[in-house]
Design a protein around this motif. Structure first.
Motif, PDB file in Angstrom:
ATOM      1  N   SER A   9       0.803  -1.232   0.000  1.00 21.04           N
ATOM      2  CA  SER A   9       0.000   0.000   0.000  1.00 21.04           C
ATOM      3  C   SER A   9       0.832   1.277   0.000  1.00 21.04           C
ATOM      4  O   SER A   9       0.312   2.354   0.241  1.00 21.04           O
ATOM      5  N   GLU A  13       4.631   0.474  -4.034  1.00 24.75           N
ATOM      6  CA  GLU A  13       3.573  -0.223  -4.767  1.00 24.75           C
ATOM      7  C   GLU A  13       2.909   0.687  -5.798  1.00 24.75           C
ATOM      8  O   GLU A  13       2.520   0.219  -6.881  1.00 24.75           O
ATOM      9  N   HIS A  14       2.803   1.993  -5.488  1.00 25.38           N
ATOM     10  CA  HIS A  14       2.262   2.909  -6.497  1.00 25.38           C
ATOM     11  C   HIS A  14       3.225   3.009  -7.680  1.00 25.38           C
ATOM     12  O   HIS A  14       2.801   2.992  -8.845  1.00 25.38           O
ATOM     13  N   ILE A  31      -4.321  -4.065  -6.906  1.00 25.82           N
ATOM     14  CA  ILE A  31      -3.388  -3.710  -5.846  1.00 25.82           C
ATOM     15  C   ILE A  31      -4.086  -3.925  -4.508  1.00 25.82           C
ATOM     16  O   ILE A  31      -5.188  -3.425  -4.294  1.00 25.82           O
ATOM     17  N   PRO A  33      -3.579  -3.708  -0.307  1.00 28.81           N
ATOM     18  CA  PRO A  33      -4.838  -2.963  -0.376  1.00 28.81           C
ATOM     19  C   PRO A  33      -4.731  -1.685  -1.215  1.00 28.81           C
ATOM     20  O   PRO A  33      -5.747  -1.082  -1.522  1.00 28.81           O
ATOM     21  N   GLY A  34      -3.506  -1.259  -1.569  1.00 28.55           N
ATOM     22  CA  GLY A  34      -3.343  -0.060  -2.392  1.00 28.55           C
ATOM     23  C   GLY A  34      -3.564   1.222  -1.610  1.00 28.55           C
ATOM     24  O   GLY A  34      -3.681   1.236  -0.382  1.00 28.55           O
ATOM     25  N   ASN A  35      -3.602   2.329  -2.342  1.00 27.52           N
ATOM     26  CA  ASN A  35      -3.820   3.658  -1.746  1.00 27.52           C
ATOM     27  C   ASN A  35      -4.548   4.541  -2.757  1.00 27.52           C
ATOM     28  O   ASN A  35      -4.970   4.062  -3.809  1.00 27.52           O
ATOM     29  N   THR A  38      -2.794   4.358  -6.277  1.00 24.21           N
ATOM     30  CA  THR A  38      -2.864   3.103  -7.035  1.00 24.21           C
ATOM     31  C   THR A  38      -4.240   2.897  -7.658  1.00 24.21           C
ATOM     32  O   THR A  38      -4.363   2.199  -8.663  1.00 24.21           O
ATOM     33  N   SER A  39      -5.250   3.539  -7.090  1.00 27.70           N
ATOM     34  CA  SER A  39      -6.602   3.386  -7.660  1.00 27.70           C
ATOM     35  C   SER A  39      -6.697   3.997  -9.050  1.00 27.70           C
ATOM     36  O   SER A  39      -7.619   3.700  -9.803  1.00 27.70           O
ATOM     37  N   ASN A  44      -8.025  -1.240  -6.643  1.00 30.77           N
ATOM     38  CA  ASN A  44      -7.654  -1.552  -5.262  1.00 30.77           C
ATOM     39  C   ASN A  44      -8.567  -2.643  -4.710  1.00 30.77           C
ATOM     40  O   ASN A  44      -9.766  -2.657  -4.983  1.00 30.77           O
ATOM     41  N   ASN A  46      -9.427  -4.773  -1.033  1.00 27.71           N
ATOM     42  CA  ASN A  46      -9.224  -4.795   0.416  1.00 27.71           C
ATOM     43  C   ASN A  46      -8.951  -6.223   0.882  1.00 27.71           C
ATOM     44  O   ASN A  46      -9.858  -6.948   1.274  1.00 27.71           O
ATOM     45  N   LYS A 367      -5.562   7.998   1.243  1.00 26.30           N
ATOM     46  CA  LYS A 367      -6.816   7.296   0.958  1.00 26.30           C
ATOM     47  C   LYS A 367      -7.788   8.293   0.353  1.00 26.30           C
ATOM     48  O   LYS A 367      -7.600   9.515   0.474  1.00 26.30           O
TER      49      LYS A 367
END
Length: 419
Positions: A9, A13-14, A31, A33-35, A38-39, A44, A46, A367
């Protein structure tokens, strides 16, 4: 075309999702859980990335072909081994090989066995604390104390005073870093300048990725507490061809030889935290994945389709995969929450991201809620720029940082100050 799942996250990862999403070989990108960043590159999800059954259910449901593991914890917990008989390929080492990062004592014993240059050391538990005190008394310079296990980048102390070092050793063994410091490695202090080398390996062959240097301390001039990283530059001006040849001959190749001799499976990235002492490289630490914030300067300099590199790792053809590296320099500066790396507040509104020009914003602790982007961690985002040299890249990032705001935002103005 492949369906790919990235675990993690943070900014690393981005950066990975930003690069992988550009590949025509990537069909769907998830991804977990991503952030907030990344969305914009994929979907993303969970998931609890340490619950391998939950990850497997998602992998089966979405027909995932490739899992790219960002952080260290799933690797040390054995995610590679869990999926070993599954059709999905995991980019990362086996549980055994991950001990190079998961245990400082393991890593030091490995380096000793294969004659890889590192600091002199002694491994201590509560039962042998008196030996630890004797070893501290023998040191001429600062004393380095390392929690044996994973401590989120905070388990390393460098102390000037021997009495303070003994007190710190006692506190660590009494649980300062939980289970991570039930065993402590005391090391001699190496005086030099640090840099990071990243290697993509299939366990037999390897390719060297761009070299970077990161800045761990919260304060300018490398002062104050250690953090997860406040910025980075790539390439590193003092890393010459001669020094890199020594890194290859004395560190990279003996490491891969050692992994083979011990029959440890390793299909992923080796991060070598190195220090140049006079003209020679020494290993400070191994990480079993890409570093953060170094990934935010390494990935933008790689010209290849990154999925080609991931495929070459998984199908053991990395020696045939020539890595093309941009001549441009990259610099990244981390924006952090006020109070980090100690206590800090979350949920601060971030504005101005859309005003950034000609730099890449890699989200870390962020987020989204409806149309707003909020802080969600200590390290909030990394502003990466590419330019003809690292100073120009730093200036560009600093110029763009002025356009971004959130309450109590903090960052270092002096990334690259020592180069």
């Amino acid at each position: 075309m492949k369906n790919i799942l990235i675990l993690g996250s943070g900014g690393r990862e981005h950066a990975l999702s930003w690069k992988i999403s550009q590949s025509p070989k990537c069909k769907k990108l998830f991804i977990a859980p991503g952030n907030a960043g990344t969305s914009n590159t994929g979907t993303n999800v969970n998931l609890n990335i340490l619950d391998f059954e939950e990850v497997q259910s998602f992998v089966d449901k979405e027909d995932i072909h490739l899992i790219v593991v960002g952080p260290e914890a799933p690797l040390v917990e054995g995610i590679y081994d869990y999926f070993n008989d599954h059709e999905v390929h995991v980019i990362g080492p086996s549980k055994q090989a991950s001990q190079l990062e998961g245990s400082k004592a393991f890593a030091n014993d490995f380096m000793k066995e294969f004659n890889i240059p590192t600091a002199g050391y002694l491994t201590i538990t509560k039962a042998s604390i008196e030996k630890g005190f004797e070893f501290i008394d023998q040191q001429k310079d600062k004393i380095v104390l390392k929690a044996d296990g994973l401590a989120a980048g905070k388990g390393v102390l460098i102390i000037d005073d021997k009495t303070q070092a003994k007190d710190a050793l006692r506190k660590m063994l009494e649980g300062q870093f939980g289970q991570a410091s039930e065993t402590v490695v005391i090391e001699e202090f190496l005086d030099g300048i640090e840099f990071s080398v990243f290697v993509a390996t299939d366990g037999e062959g390897y390719q060297i990725l761009p070299v970077a240097k990161d800045y761990k301390r919260i304060g300018e001039g490398d002062t104050g507490l250690n953090t997860g990283g406040m910025g980075a530059v790539s390439p590193v001006p003092f890393v010459s061809d001669e020094l890199m040849q020594k890194v290859k001959d004395q560190i990279i190749e003996p490491t891969i030889h050692g992994l083979n001799k011990r029959a440890y499976t390793y299909k992923g990235f080796i991060f070598l935290g190195l220090i140049k002492v006079d003209e020679d490289p020494f290993v400070i630490e191994y990480n079993c994945r890409l570093g953060d914030p170094e990934t935010e300067v390494v990935i933008p300099r790689i010209k290849n389709d990154f999925v080609d590199i991931l495929e070459a790792i998984s199908d053991k053809s990395i020696n045939n995969c020539h890595v093309e590296i941009s001549e441009e320099s990259a610099a990244t500066i981390m924006l952090v929450s006020g109070g980090y790396p100690e206590s800090y507040e979350k949920n601060k509104l971030i504005t101005g991201i859309e005003a950034v020009e000609d730099s890449i914003v890699f989200h870390a602790g962020t987020k989204t809620t409806e149309t707003k982007t909020l802080t969600n961690g200590g390290r909030v985002m990394a502003i990466t720029s590419l330019e003809k040299d690292f100073r120009a890249a730093i200036h560009k990032s600093l110029r763009n940082i002025k356009r971004i705001q959130f309450e109590k935002m903090d960052f270092r103005n002096d990334i690259g100050f020592d180069l």
